[in-house]
Every structure is written in C-alpha cells, then in structure tokens.
Design a protein around this motif. Structure first.
Motif, short mmCIF file in Angstrom:
data_model
loop_
_atom_site.label_atom_id
_atom_site.label_comp_id
_atom_site.label_asym_id
_atom_site.label_seq_id
_atom_site.Cartn_x
_atom_site.Cartn_y
_atom_site.Cartn_z
N THR A 41 0.78 -61.33 23.63
CA THR A 41 2.02 -60.90 22.80
C THR A 41 2.92 -61.74 21.36
OG1 THR A 41 3.07 -59.66 24.16
CG2 THR A 41 0.96 -58.66 23.46
N ASP A 42 2.24 -62.93 22.06
CA ASP A 42 3.56 -63.54 22.03
C ASP A 42 3.62 -64.76 21.27
OD1 ASP A 42 2.50 -65.87 23.62
OD2 ASP A 42 4.58 -66.13 24.69
N GLY A 43 2.12 -65.10 20.63
CA GLY A 43 2.16 -66.11 19.27
C GLY A 43 1.50 -67.22 20.16
N THR A 44 0.67 -67.15 21.20
CA THR A 44 0.42 -68.48 22.29
C THR A 44 -1.02 -68.37 21.48
OG1 THR A 44 1.10 -67.91 24.36
CG2 THR A 44 -0.88 -68.80 24.33
N GLN A 45 -1.02 -67.40 20.33
CA GLN A 45 -2.92 -68.01 20.23
C GLN A 45 -2.84 -68.69 18.89
OE1 GLN A 45 -1.49 -64.54 20.46
NE2 GLN A 45 -3.31 -63.18 20.70
N ALA A 46 -1.41 -68.62 17.87
CA ALA A 46 -1.15 -69.02 16.41
C ALA A 46 -0.91 -70.94 16.96
CB ALA A 46 -0.23 -68.43 16.01
N ILE A 47 -0.47 -71.15 18.11
CA ILE A 47 0.52 -72.52 18.68
C ILE A 47 -0.86 -73.75 18.82
CG2 ILE A 47 1.51 -73.78 20.10
CD1 ILE A 47 3.76 -71.37 20.33
N ALA A 48 -1.68 -72.52 19.62
CA ALA A 48 -3.40 -73.01 20.35
C ALA A 48 -3.71 -73.73 18.94
CB ALA A 48 -3.53 -72.06 21.78
N GLU A 49 -3.99 -72.56 18.04
CA GLU A 49 -4.73 -72.87 17.04
C GLU A 49 -4.21 -73.61 15.77
OE1 GLU A 49 -5.02 -69.12 15.02
OE2 GLU A 49 -7.02 -68.34 16.41
N ALA A 50 -2.80 -73.97 15.81
CA ALA A 50 -2.27 -75.10 15.35
C ALA A 50 -2.92 -76.83 15.79
CB ALA A 50 -0.58 -74.73 15.51
N ARG A 51 -2.78 -76.74 17.23
CA ARG A 51 -3.26 -78.48 17.37
C ARG A 51 -4.41 -78.35 17.90
NH1 ARG A 51 2.01 -77.00 18.64
NH2 ARG A 51 3.84 -78.34 19.54
N GLY A 52 -5.23 -76.89 16.97
CA GLY A 52 -7.02 -77.33 17.65
C GLY A 52 -7.48 -77.15 18.42
N GLY A 53 -7.22 -75.67 18.81
CA GLY A 53 -8.17 -75.31 19.78
C GLY A 53 -8.59 -74.75 19.33
N ARG A 54 -9.28 -73.97 19.82
CA ARG A 54 -10.93 -72.97 19.75
C ARG A 54 -10.42 -71.71 20.67
NH1 ARG A 54 -16.22 -72.69 21.38
NH2 ARG A 54 -15.95 -74.62 22.72
#
Length: 265
Positions: A41-54
């Motif tokens: 709930t802290d935006g982890t997903q967006a940070i990972a996606e911005a670095r190419g994470g699926r």
C-alpha cells in the motif's frame, strides 16, 4: 551489455523505501525481473515497474510457497532470487556476467554471501557474520522448499555448487521496533509450521531458549563486534526464538484443554 538468459525474482510487500536500490544494483542483468507483491500500500509496485519489473499480485501463503509461485512466473532457465532489502555489489554482478561468457555457467547452483548492514552503518562490518545460501541456480536443478517458514533452495541430487564473489548488503533492520514486529509475525508462522507438522518441542526448552539464542547471535554470529546495536539486535533475536517456543507451548496447552473438555462433554 546485453541481458543474460537469467530471470530475477523477488517477493515483496511494502518495500518502497528499499526496493529501488535493490533493482538498481542489478539493472541490465536481466530482461525478466519478476516482482511478486502480496498487497503493498506504499507504492512499491510503481517503483518496481518504473525499473522494468513485471509486478504480479499474489496473496502471501508462506515463504516457500510464495517463492515457488514466483519461480513459476520466470521465463529463463537460470534464476536469481533477491529480497527487496538486499543490494548486490558490483563485484558480484560482474562475476555473474562472467559465468555466462562462454554460454551457460559451469556449475548448477551458486551460493551468495549475505551480511547484514545495521542502521547507522555505511557498509558491511569487516567482522560481520554472513550467511551463504544458494540464490543463483538452474531451474531444472533446484526449487524453493514448500515450507512456509524455511527459506531455502532444495537442489537435485548431484547438483554442482559454486560460490559467487562479493557480499550482498542486507539492510533487513529498519528499526528495532520494526524488527520486533517482523520477528513476532514470523514466530506465529513458525508455531503454525510446528503444529502442521505435528512436531512437539519439550516444555523445558522455554527455560533455556532465550539465553541460548542470545549467545548464538551475540557470540556465534558476532553481533558483539557491532557495538550497542549488535547487543540490541541479539536481544531481539533471542526474544523471537523465545516467542516461537512460548507460542508452541501455549497452543499445545490450549489444545489439550479443548480435548479434555470434549472428552468430558
């Protein structure tokens, strides 16, 4: 440099303050970075996606099952597992690349040296205790254990094992309070695991678990060389080990009372 035939996978939840450094350290090593998130709930997903994470959502069902799910999402024959609070040094990244220079690496799996960096420390203490689990492996030669608490790769018989150069920086402790909360939750899962396996730990263990665990951390794992913070983290570790036994005994005690009540009912 081109990416390797290697998938990198992480299981995460609420790691916005740490996952960026982890993914930056291995940037370009793989074109398949799998981030299995269990409800951040802290935006982890967006940070990972911005670095190419699926990023893939999957409700957490224990450490082993969650990592096995992540393994199944990977595309390449070689897998590298990292925690969101681990930073791979340049020396280790270079060694991984060198292993693939002539095709596939010579060994089937590689151990990785991992040492904790406590708050207030800039880098790994020269005398810090380090673990060396398998983290880089061929997916047809290893798979994470299905255990909900034991975080390890089970290798096929005869698998050849090498060792990677360098030491991963493990920033697992945000604060002493956060560490206690994390260890308390983990002790619940340990008690669940003992109950599920039908294991019984004798009651006398509760009398010695705390001092024995403290000595294991403070002396055996060399927290003593880390100053007052080493003492405090060794105390937290001992409390967590005590809670594992205490919760197990409490559950057993309550279960026995329920059985007696049914027998007399």
């Amino acid at each position: 440099m081109p990416p390797l035939p290697l998938s990198i996978f992480l299981i995460v939840k609420d790691e916005a303050d740490r996952i960026g450094a982890t993914l930056d350290a291995v940037a370009g090593l793989s074109d398949d970075v799998v981030v299995v998130d269990s409800g951040s709930t802290d935006g982890t997903q967006a940070i990972a996606e911005a670095r190419g994470g699926r990023v893939i959502h999957h409700d957490f069902d224990g450490y082993g099952p969650q990592k096995r799910f992540a393994e199944d999402q990977c595309r390449h024959p070689w897998l590298l597992n990292l925690d969101a609070d681990e930073v791979v040094p340049a020396e280790m990244v270079a060694h991984i690349r060198a292993l693939f220079d002539n095709g596939a690496p010579e060994k089937d799996a590689y151990t990785t040296r991992i040492a904790e960096v406590f708050p207030g420390e800039e880098d790994v203490h020269p005398l810090a205790y380090a673990l060396a689990p398998v983290r880089l492996y061929r997916r047809d030669k290893g798979r994470y254990s299905a255990s909900i608490v034991h975080d390890r790769v089970d290798l096929a018989p005869g698998a050849r094992i090498g060792a990677l150069k360098g030491t991963i920086r493990h920033r697992s402790v945000r604060s002493l309070g956060d560490q206690i909360a994390k260890l308390n939750a983990y002790s619940d899962r340990q008690a669940d695991d003992l109950e599920a396996r039908g294991a019984t730990i004798p009651t006398w263990r509760v009398l010695v678990e705390f001092p024995a665990a403290f000595l294991k951390a403070y002396v055996g794992r060399r927290h003593a060389v880390r100053g007052i913070y080493g003492f405090l983290t060794a105390m937290n570790y001992a409390i967590a080990r005590h809670l594992r036994i205490a919760k197990h005994i409490e559950r057993r005690r309550l279960g026995e009372r329920r059985e007696k009540a049914r027998d007399h009912g």
